[in-house]
Design a protein around this motif. Structure first.
Motif, mmCIF file in Angstrom:
data_model
loop_
_atom_site.group_PDB
_atom_site.id
_atom_site.type_symbol
_atom_site.label_atom_id
_atom_site.label_comp_id
_atom_site.label_asym_id
_atom_site.label_seq_id
_atom_site.Cartn_x
_atom_site.Cartn_y
_atom_site.Cartn_z
ATOM 1 N N PRO A 14 0.821 -1.218 0.000
ATOM 2 C CA PRO A 14 0.000 0.000 0.000
ATOM 3 C C PRO A 14 0.855 1.268 0.000
ATOM 4 O O PRO A 14 1.998 1.269 0.463
ATOM 5 C CB PRO A 14 -0.810 -0.116 1.294
ATOM 6 C CG PRO A 14 -0.883 -1.589 1.540
ATOM 7 C CD PRO A 14 0.460 -2.126 1.083
ATOM 8 N N ASP A 17 0.542 3.533 5.321
ATOM 9 C CA ASP A 17 0.377 2.513 6.346
ATOM 10 C C ASP A 17 -1.084 2.060 6.359
ATOM 11 O O ASP A 17 -1.993 2.870 6.566
ATOM 12 C CB ASP A 17 0.772 3.093 7.704
ATOM 13 C CG ASP A 17 0.689 2.102 8.849
ATOM 14 O OD1 ASP A 17 0.144 0.986 8.673
ATOM 15 O OD2 ASP A 17 1.178 2.450 9.939
ATOM 16 N N ALA A 18 -1.319 0.780 6.129
ATOM 17 C CA ALA A 18 -2.682 0.246 6.055
ATOM 18 C C ALA A 18 -3.417 0.349 7.381
ATOM 19 O O ALA A 18 -4.633 0.183 7.428
ATOM 20 C CB ALA A 18 -2.658 -1.202 5.570
ATOM 21 N N ARG A 21 -6.316 5.242 9.812
ATOM 22 C CA ARG A 21 -7.769 5.322 9.704
ATOM 23 C C ARG A 21 -8.199 6.782 9.679
ATOM 24 O O ARG A 21 -7.677 7.603 10.439
ATOM 25 C CB ARG A 21 -8.471 4.614 10.877
ATOM 26 C CG ARG A 21 -8.307 3.104 10.870
ATOM 27 C CD ARG A 21 -9.002 2.475 9.657
ATOM 28 N NE ARG A 21 -8.865 1.046 9.603
ATOM 29 C CZ ARG A 21 -7.895 0.390 8.968
ATOM 30 N NH1 ARG A 21 -6.956 1.047 8.329
ATOM 31 N NH2 ARG A 21 -7.864 -0.926 8.959
ATOM 32 N N CYS A 93 -6.925 -0.247 -5.344
ATOM 33 C CA CYS A 93 -7.094 -0.202 -3.890
ATOM 34 C C CYS A 93 -7.176 -1.628 -3.342
ATOM 35 O O CYS A 93 -7.470 -2.568 -4.080
ATOM 36 C CB CYS A 93 -8.395 0.505 -3.513
ATOM 37 S SG CYS A 93 -8.511 2.208 -4.084
ATOM 38 N N VAL A 96 -8.928 -3.322 3.500
ATOM 39 C CA VAL A 96 -8.129 -3.730 4.659
ATOM 40 C C VAL A 96 -8.982 -4.014 5.893
ATOM 41 O O VAL A 96 -8.473 -4.541 6.883
ATOM 42 C CB VAL A 96 -7.037 -2.692 4.999
ATOM 43 C CG1 VAL A 96 -5.995 -2.640 3.886
ATOM 44 C CG2 VAL A 96 -7.623 -1.315 5.253
ATOM 45 N N TYR A 109 -10.711 0.928 2.577
ATOM 46 C CA TYR A 109 -9.670 0.504 1.644
ATOM 47 C C TYR A 109 -8.511 1.482 1.646
ATOM 48 O O TYR A 109 -8.643 2.640 2.020
ATOM 49 C CB TYR A 109 -10.163 0.191 0.251
ATOM 50 C CG TYR A 109 -10.886 1.227 -0.583
ATOM 51 C CD1 TYR A 109 -10.406 2.513 -0.790
ATOM 52 C CD2 TYR A 109 -12.049 0.869 -1.241
ATOM 53 C CE1 TYR A 109 -11.064 3.411 -1.605
ATOM 54 C CE2 TYR A 109 -12.713 1.754 -2.066
ATOM 55 C CZ TYR A 109 -12.211 3.022 -2.248
ATOM 56 O OH TYR A 109 -12.859 3.906 -3.059
ATOM 57 N N VAL A 110 -7.357 0.930 1.257
ATOM 58 C CA VAL A 110 -6.116 1.682 1.175
ATOM 59 C C VAL A 110 -5.700 1.723 -0.295
ATOM 60 O O VAL A 110 -5.969 0.776 -1.040
ATOM 61 C CB VAL A 110 -5.025 1.048 2.074
ATOM 62 C CG1 VAL A 110 -4.668 -0.349 1.611
ATOM 63 C CG2 VAL A 110 -3.785 1.918 2.160
ATOM 64 N N THR A 111 -5.084 2.817 -0.693
ATOM 65 C CA THR A 111 -4.650 2.936 -2.074
ATOM 66 C C THR A 111 -3.378 2.118 -2.316
ATOM 67 O O THR A 111 -2.576 1.896 -1.413
ATOM 68 C CB THR A 111 -4.387 4.409 -2.440
ATOM 69 O OG1 THR A 111 -3.403 4.943 -1.562
ATOM 70 C CG2 THR A 111 -5.666 5.223 -2.343
ATOM 71 N N VAL A 120 -6.275 6.463 2.642
ATOM 72 C CA VAL A 120 -7.224 5.477 3.151
ATOM 73 C C VAL A 120 -8.604 6.115 3.124
ATOM 74 O O VAL A 120 -8.761 7.295 3.442
ATOM 75 C CB VAL A 120 -6.860 5.076 4.607
ATOM 76 C CG1 VAL A 120 -7.870 4.110 5.172
ATOM 77 C CG2 VAL A 120 -5.462 4.499 4.677
ATOM 78 N N SER A 122 -12.787 5.317 4.229
ATOM 79 C CA SER A 122 -13.726 4.442 4.930
ATOM 80 C C SER A 122 -15.147 4.780 4.506
ATOM 81 O O SER A 122 -15.474 5.927 4.194
ATOM 82 C CB SER A 122 -13.578 4.576 6.451
ATOM 83 O OG SER A 122 -13.979 5.858 6.886
ATOM 84 N N SER A 140 -5.706 11.589 2.819
ATOM 85 C CA SER A 140 -4.866 11.326 1.654
ATOM 86 C C SER A 140 -3.905 12.469 1.408
ATOM 87 O O SER A 140 -4.051 13.567 1.935
ATOM 88 C CB SER A 140 -5.742 11.107 0.414
ATOM 89 O OG SER A 140 -6.439 12.308 0.106
#
Length: 173
Positions: A14, A17-18, A21, A93, A96, A109-111, A120, A122, A140
């Motif tokens: 990713p 960092d996945a 949040r 994406c 996660v 999801y994470v890019t 990221v 949500s 982002s």
């Protein structure tokens, strides 16, 4: 999505960092977006969650979604298409987290490398009495030369898409 494309996306690290949040606030160098809305009366949590967990938001705002799984689950990878024709951007994406709790559903999801932003996003549904609230939140930073050059216009575009997402679950079609 072809099996080869799925393998390639699963192998990517990713772009952030996945564990990041959106609700934790935006780290230095990141911008945040948060939009929320009560869904129409009569749209219950289970129905809204089924729509949400089958890419309805992304497809409902004119983005193409080519996922490894039509039902969103942790580990699903997806190529989102932003725009149309030869000028379209592909935005990969990875899911996660999937939230499935009493009164709450959603996913994060994470890019992945190749996405125009690094971040990221949500997508959450929360039961509020006899109504359901949809909340979209993202953190982002620019992930490509194009989004760095776009500066505030890129952030405006992301905010407009988040706002458009708010109505994508309304239509049963």
């Amino acid at each position: 999505m072809t099996p080869d494309r799925e393998r390639r996306l699963r192998a990517l690290t990713p772009t952030v960092d996945a564990a990041l949040r959106p609700g934790d606030g935006a780290p230095a160098g990141f911008a945040s977006v948060r939009r929320s809305r009560l869904l129409p009366p009569g749209l219950d949590l289970d129905t809204a969650a089924e729509r949400l967990l089958h890419w309805r938001l992304q497809r409902g705002v004119g983005r193409g979604a080519d996922p490894s799984s039509e039902r969103i689950e942790e580990g699903t990878v997806v190529d989102l298409r932003i725009g149309v024709g030869p000028l379209a951007l592909i935005a990969p994406c990875r899911v996660v987290e999937v939230l499935d709790e009493p009164g709450r559903r959603g996913f994060v999801y994470v890019t992945l490398p190749g996405h125009p932003v690094a971040g990221v996003e949500s997508f959450g549904l929360t039961a509020e009495g006899d109504r359901v609230r949809l909340t979209i939140a993202a953190v982002s930073r620019p992930g490509s030369l194009l989004t760095r050059v776009a500066g505030p216009l890129g952030r405006l575009g992301q905010a407009l898409v988040a706002t458009a997402y708010l109505h994508a679950l309304d239509d049963p079609a």
